[in-house]
Write an enzyme that holds these catalytic residues in place. Sequence first.
Site, PDB file in Angstrom:
ATOM      1  N   HIS A  90      39.269  39.946  24.390  1.00 51.91           N
ATOM      2  CA  HIS A  90      38.226  40.911  24.726  1.00 51.91           C
ATOM      3  C   HIS A  90      38.622  42.268  24.142  1.00 51.91           C
ATOM      4  O   HIS A  90      39.802  42.629  24.138  1.00 51.91           O
ATOM      5  CB  HIS A  90      38.074  41.015  26.237  1.00 51.91           C
ATOM      6  CG  HIS A  90      37.135  42.098  26.678  1.00 51.91           C
ATOM      7  ND1 HIS A  90      35.778  42.041  26.439  1.00 51.91           N
ATOM      8  CD2 HIS A  90      37.360  43.271  27.319  1.00 51.91           C
ATOM      9  CE1 HIS A  90      35.211  43.127  26.928  1.00 51.91           C
ATOM     10  NE2 HIS A  90      36.150  43.894  27.461  1.00 51.91           N
ATOM     11  N   CYS A 201      31.318  41.956  22.673  1.00 47.73           N
ATOM     12  CA  CYS A 201      32.282  43.041  22.887  1.00 47.73           C
ATOM     13  C   CYS A 201      32.918  43.478  21.578  1.00 47.73           C
ATOM     14  O   CYS A 201      33.132  44.677  21.336  1.00 47.73           O
ATOM     15  CB  CYS A 201      33.351  42.619  23.889  1.00 47.73           C
ATOM     16  SG  CYS A 201      34.446  41.283  23.330  1.00 47.73           S
TER      17      CYS A 201
END
Length: 324
Positions: A90, A201
């Site tokens: 992430h 993301c």
Amino acid sequence: MAVCVRVLVVLCVFLSPCVSTSWPVPYRRYQSRSLSNSYCKAQYAFCPTGFKAGYIPTMADNDTIQVFVLKAPVWEFKFGDLLSNFKIMHDAIGFRSKSTGLNYTTEWYELFQLFNCTFPHTVSDHPDPLWCNQGAACLYPGIDDNHWRQNGTLEEVALLSGTQFNQLAKYILQDNTTGLFYETWRVSDTNGSLWFHPFDCASYVVRVFQEMSRLGANYLPGKSGANYTYITLYSDAPRYLGNDTTIFGAQGNQTLAAEIMTFYSYFQAHQPTPKFVESLLEIFDFLYLKDEFYLYYNAGYWHLPMKKPHVKLSYEYEPFKAPN
């Protein structure tokens, strides 16, 4: 003749098969953020410690803002560093004001968790797939050093002036207002032709760094880019099928509608173990034997004629500056 052309254009807007496709398909932007279906429920609250929507602190023009690349394994709270072994990361960005010493973090992620953004719910009393696929930017005070450093990355890469940061803030707000829906997949041909970009993301971080570069960010020596996780589906040229109305409406294609609903029914969360095993076999059949995948992108459905290697996970370098 001009009247006929205008009529054709109007028909193309409302009749889904009449779609002019340029590759890669541009991600659709919206004028404002819409409400999600009330069926959609978040297992974990979105941006619980963040600033209220639309607010980004203003920096003094003569301030110097340090910029950090932040990375941590996906679902670290549940699996620890397990997914870092597969480079499933992430991404986020950290900022630190030198004049105040205050830190901030921004990241873009799904409102209703990743699986819900990737596959819809198939609900018995709902005639079409029910999507809970909105994502949004979150900005919150502080940088959790332990979280990012322990199993990932916390690395200073650039400096901005206060003026540049304030200009960047306007870009982030505009991007967040117009880019609403999470797109998990990158779709391409094995020859390099790109059909669809992801919108996730990582792509948020890439866009923000590209905007920083346009504003004149001062990158530290040796800091020119970062690596990002991609999940790529491989297919020949996709075929546009239609949208919710043209496929699932009263005058829709009932055969196609049933096929799409069946396909997505295999991707439902929380299935009993026997059903889960059956679904895995059906997914294998669709992807690797039938070479088929149904993609939802820009509120429309696309058929992907899949090809080897079908699906690939990669961790790829992207420069901070946008290519010319």
